[in-house]
Scaffold this motif. Structure first.
Motif, PDB file in Angstrom:
ATOM      1  N   VAL A  21       0.793  -1.320  -0.016  1.00 56.89           N
ATOM      2  CA  VAL A  21      -0.019  -0.143  -0.043  1.00 56.89           C
ATOM      3  C   VAL A  21       0.626   1.302   0.054  1.00 56.89           C
ATOM      4  O   VAL A  21       2.077   1.257   0.487  1.00 56.89           O
ATOM      5  CB  VAL A  21      -0.903   0.101   1.209  1.00 56.89           C
ATOM      6  N   LYS A  22       0.149   2.196  -0.675  1.00 59.56           N
ATOM      7  CA  LYS A  22       1.077   3.565  -0.426  1.00 59.56           C
ATOM      8  C   LYS A  22       1.027   4.110   0.925  1.00 59.56           C
ATOM      9  O   LYS A  22      -0.011   4.408   1.491  1.00 59.56           O
ATOM     10  CB  LYS A  22       0.259   4.484  -1.546  1.00 59.56           C
ATOM     11  N   PRO A  23       1.877   4.494   1.544  1.00 58.71           N
ATOM     12  CA  PRO A  23       2.242   4.927   2.790  1.00 58.71           C
ATOM     13  C   PRO A  23       1.527   6.317   2.923  1.00 58.71           C
ATOM     14  O   PRO A  23       1.910   7.203   2.023  1.00 58.71           O
ATOM     15  CB  PRO A  23       3.352   4.755   3.598  1.00 58.71           C
ATOM     16  N   GLU A  24       0.830   6.814   4.125  1.00 51.72           N
ATOM     17  CA  GLU A  24       0.620   8.342   4.341  1.00 51.72           C
ATOM     18  C   GLU A  24       1.800   8.669   5.370  1.00 51.72           C
ATOM     19  O   GLU A  24       1.622   8.317   6.653  1.00 51.72           O
ATOM     20  CB  GLU A  24      -0.653   8.170   4.776  1.00 51.72           C
ATOM     21  N   VAL A  25       2.662   9.425   4.644  1.00 51.18           N
ATOM     22  CA  VAL A  25       3.872   9.751   5.893  1.00 51.18           C
ATOM     23  C   VAL A  25       3.470  11.110   6.568  1.00 51.18           C
ATOM     24  O   VAL A  25       3.060  12.077   5.999  1.00 51.18           O
ATOM     25  CB  VAL A  25       5.189   9.831   4.737  1.00 51.18           C
ATOM     26  N   GLU A  26       3.864  10.885   7.607  1.00 49.72           N
ATOM     27  CA  GLU A  26       3.479  11.861   8.685  1.00 49.72           C
ATOM     28  C   GLU A  26       4.851  12.593   8.810  1.00 49.72           C
ATOM     29  O   GLU A  26       5.910  12.128   9.564  1.00 49.72           O
ATOM     30  CB  GLU A  26       3.306  11.720  10.272  1.00 49.72           C
ATOM     31  N   VAL A  27       5.227  13.655   8.233  1.00 48.95           N
ATOM     32  CA  VAL A  27       6.629  14.325   7.958  1.00 48.95           C
ATOM     33  C   VAL A  27       6.835  15.299   9.277  1.00 48.95           C
ATOM     34  O   VAL A  27       5.955  16.022   9.675  1.00 48.95           O
ATOM     35  CB  VAL A  27       6.411  15.142   6.907  1.00 48.95           C
ATOM     36  N   GLN A  83      13.951   8.859  -4.469  1.00 47.01           N
ATOM     37  CA  GLN A  83      13.170   9.823  -5.373  1.00 47.01           C
ATOM     38  C   GLN A  83      11.777   9.277  -4.900  1.00 47.01           C
ATOM     39  O   GLN A  83      10.657  10.312  -4.919  1.00 47.01           O
ATOM     40  CB  GLN A  83      13.296   9.524  -6.586  1.00 47.01           C
ATOM     41  N   VAL A  84      11.392   8.050  -4.496  1.00 46.39           N
ATOM     42  CA  VAL A  84      10.236   7.937  -4.162  1.00 46.39           C
ATOM     43  C   VAL A  84       9.964   8.303  -2.608  1.00 46.39           C
ATOM     44  O   VAL A  84       8.858   8.746  -2.227  1.00 46.39           O
ATOM     45  CB  VAL A  84       9.845   6.294  -3.957  1.00 46.39           C
ATOM     46  N   GLN A  85      11.064   8.004  -1.812  1.00 45.79           N
ATOM     47  CA  GLN A  85      10.885   8.901  -0.529  1.00 45.79           C
ATOM     48  C   GLN A  85      10.548  10.407  -0.673  1.00 45.79           C
ATOM     49  O   GLN A  85       9.778  10.925   0.358  1.00 45.79           O
ATOM     50  CB  GLN A  85      12.275   8.415   0.345  1.00 45.79           C
ATOM     51  N   GLY A  86      11.293  10.926  -1.478  1.00 44.99           N
ATOM     52  CA  GLY A  86      11.159  12.255  -1.559  1.00 44.99           C
ATOM     53  C   GLY A  86       9.746  12.744  -1.824  1.00 44.99           C
ATOM     54  O   GLY A  86       8.917  13.615  -1.483  1.00 44.99           O
ATOM     55  N   SER A  87       9.111  11.908  -3.071  1.00 46.57           N
ATOM     56  CA  SER A  87       7.690  12.250  -3.371  1.00 46.57           C
ATOM     57  C   SER A  87       6.786  11.950  -2.384  1.00 46.57           C
ATOM     58  O   SER A  87       5.770  12.952  -2.152  1.00 46.57           O
ATOM     59  CB  SER A  87       7.539  11.471  -4.566  1.00 46.57           C
ATOM     60  N   LEU A  88       7.083  10.955  -1.516  1.00 49.23           N
ATOM     61  CA  LEU A  88       6.120  10.713  -0.255  1.00 49.23           C
ATOM     62  C   LEU A  88       5.863  11.603   0.884  1.00 49.23           C
ATOM     63  O   LEU A  88       5.157  12.204   1.444  1.00 49.23           O
ATOM     64  CB  LEU A  88       6.328   9.302   0.329  1.00 49.23           C
ATOM     65  N   ILE A  89       7.116  12.308   0.995  1.00 52.73           N
ATOM     66  CA  ILE A  89       7.449  13.323   1.901  1.00 52.73           C
ATOM     67  C   ILE A  89       6.830  14.530   1.401  1.00 52.73           C
ATOM     68  O   ILE A  89       6.231  15.147   2.217  1.00 52.73           O
ATOM     69  CB  ILE A  89       9.097  13.672   2.318  1.00 52.73           C
ATOM     70  N   LEU A  90       7.205  14.867  -0.046  1.00 52.45           N
ATOM     71  CA  LEU A  90       6.349  16.239  -0.454  1.00 52.45           C
ATOM     72  C   LEU A  90       4.847  16.015  -0.318  1.00 52.45           C
ATOM     73  O   LEU A  90       4.351  17.144   0.190  1.00 52.45           O
ATOM     74  CB  LEU A  90       6.960  16.458  -1.894  1.00 52.45           C
ATOM     75  N   GLU A  91       4.378  14.979  -0.494  1.00 50.43           N
ATOM     76  CA  GLU A  91       2.955  14.748  -0.716  1.00 50.43           C
ATOM     77  C   GLU A  91       2.538  15.092   0.657  1.00 50.43           C
ATOM     78  O   GLU A  91       1.451  15.546   1.079  1.00 50.43           O
ATOM     79  CB  GLU A  91       2.503  13.255  -1.062  1.00 50.43           C
ATOM     80  N   GLY A  92       3.189  14.240   1.739  1.00 54.30           N
ATOM     81  CA  GLY A  92       2.905  14.558   3.253  1.00 54.30           C
ATOM     82  C   GLY A  92       2.891  16.044   3.554  1.00 54.30           C
ATOM     83  O   GLY A  92       1.891  16.431   4.385  1.00 54.30           O
TER      84      GLY A  92
END
Length: 441
Positions: free
Chosen positions: A112-118, A350-359
């Motif tokens: 699943v796509k994680p919902e990152v709490e930044v 790059q995936v980590q970065g996208s998830l962080i920016l999305e958060g």
């Protein structure tokens, strides 16, 4: 249907299913009815085979059909009901048998796509390279352009020198015996180009027109022809003609060859292009530094499916770029497997970065407005030199539009983060020194 959801990790869930016996019976009956229409049993007409014989003969086919229907129906229903953001196909790790009158149970694992709490994403201190648009860069580019328009003319000089084009006849000998591929006539060689065996061009320098000379060189150990690799050879060389590059004058006429009115206009265009290119490079470097700082502060587990998707995106980009240059991945000594191994760490970041920016965008409620989408479409059309209507039509598709909105949201998040950071501009050399010291730590 009962479905129990459990977290295996932040990027993987386990879903345990139990399908009631009534549903199993219903699907078994449907499967046999379908099979009966085409079943071929000696002594019975099509569609008239008794149920008992069907069950005895076609049980494996029935089980396959029922298994697929039960899993597909229950799995996708669970994703919708429980709002599970699945990004991979399910892995069925355990399932019961298909039996009449018995419930069917199975267990599926899905990424699943994680919902990152930044955390700690404001108040960063970042280093940015200072833009330096010196005239020397423009002068270098002008000289490159002059060299590209240079003409070759027979020189009045008696001796050849670096940069000259010499027309030569040559023949190579290994142990006083001519070797295959070692002979050429009227061959034009640019001295200093490094196209011949190391040491060859240097010995041609200083030769005169109509002069003959024996040149001794040694083939490199890694030379493709094993019979010649590492071997000392002698070339008999005669110089037939010497030409030199004649550069065009750097004046308004030169600029007109590029569709401009004057040399000053050409210089202005070159400076404008250089500033734009350097600005984009520096901004890209600053973004990388921002993302590195955020990843250091936020441990983000990434789903393998997203990493593989990013690698495919990167592979497609580099393949297209190489093809536009008449090259291929194989010519670079790589294949898809070695490319993935080499760039996997980059893809993960790059995936980590996208998830962080999305958060960050979610936490700061950075929404994408309709006007921003229109502006982005106009920008894409201008950059790609494509009709705006064609660009709008492409991004009208749901998947393309969602991707565009995600890109805009990321850009807004980056802009927000930089506004909340302290950005110090430093010279290129100083920045390189800092990076070198950081690499030692």
């Amino acid at each position: 249907m009962n479905a129990k959801i459990e977290d295996i990790s932040s990027v993987k869930k386990k879903i345990s299913f139990e399908v009631p016996a009534e549903k199993v019976n219903e699907e078994i009956e449907k499967a046999y009815k379908k099979i009966a229409k085409s079943a071929k049993i000696k002594g019975f007409r099509a569609g008239k085979v008794p149920q008992a014989i069907l069950e005895k003969t076609y049980a494996p086919q029935m089980e396959e059909q029922v298994l697929n229907r039960l899993i597909n129906d229950s799995y996708f229903k669970a994703l919708v009901e429980h709002r599970i953001p699945a990004i991979s196909d399910p892995e069925i790790v355990d399932s019961s048998a298909i039996e009449k009158g018995q419930p069917f149970t199975y267990e599926a694992h899905v990424e699943v796509k994680p919902e990152v709490e930044v955390k700690d994403y404001t108040g960063l201190t970042l280093q940015k390279e200072r833009l330096e648009a010196g005239d020397e860069v423009i002068e270098e580019r002008l000289e490159e352009m002059r060299a590209g328009r240079a003409e070759k003319e027979v020189t009045s000089r008696k001796k050849a020198r670096t940069g000259d084009f010499v027309t030569i006849d040559f023949e190579g000998f290994l142990n006083d015996v001519p070797f295959a591929g070692g002979k050429g006539e009227d061959y034009e060689l640019e001295l200093g180009s490094g196209t011949f065996i190391p040491g060859f061009e240097e010995q041609v320098e200083g030769m005169k027109r109509d002069e003959e000379k024996e040149i001794s060189v040694t083939f490199p150990e890694e030379y493709g022809n094993k019979e010649l690799a590492g071997q000392p050879v002698v070339f008999k060389v005669s110089v037939k003609e010497i030409k030199e590059k004649v550069l065009p004058a750097l004046d308004d006429e030169f600029a007109k060859g590029f569709g401009l009115e004057s040399l000053d206009e050409l210089k202005s265009k070159l400076k404008e292009a250089h500033v734009s290119q350097e600005t984009n490079r520096i901004d890209g470097d600053l973004r990388e530094r921002l993302m590195t700082a955020l990843i250091e502060r936020n441990s983000v587990e990434v789903p393998e499916a997203m990493v593989q998707s990013q690698l495919q995106y990167m592979l497609k980009n580099i393949t297209n770029r190489l093809q536009s240059q008449g090259m291929s991945l194989e010519m670079m000594g790589m294949n898809e497997s070695s490319f993935n191994a080499m760039y996997r760490e980059t893809a993960v970041k790059q995936v980590q970065g996208s998830l962080i920016l999305e958060g960050v965008a979610r936490q700061e409620d950075l929404k994408v407005e309709e006007g921003e989408i229109d502006g982005k479409l106009e920008q894409i059309a201008a950059m790609s030199n494509a009709p705006l209507e064609a660009v709008k039509k492409y991004y009208a598709a749901d998947e393309a539009r969602q991707g565009l909105m995600a890109q805009i949201a990321e850009e807004k998040a980056v802009e927000f983060l930089l506004e909340k950071s302290t950005v110090n501009e430093v010279d290129k050399a100083e920045l390189a020194g800092q990076d070198q010291e950081a690499g030692k730590e």
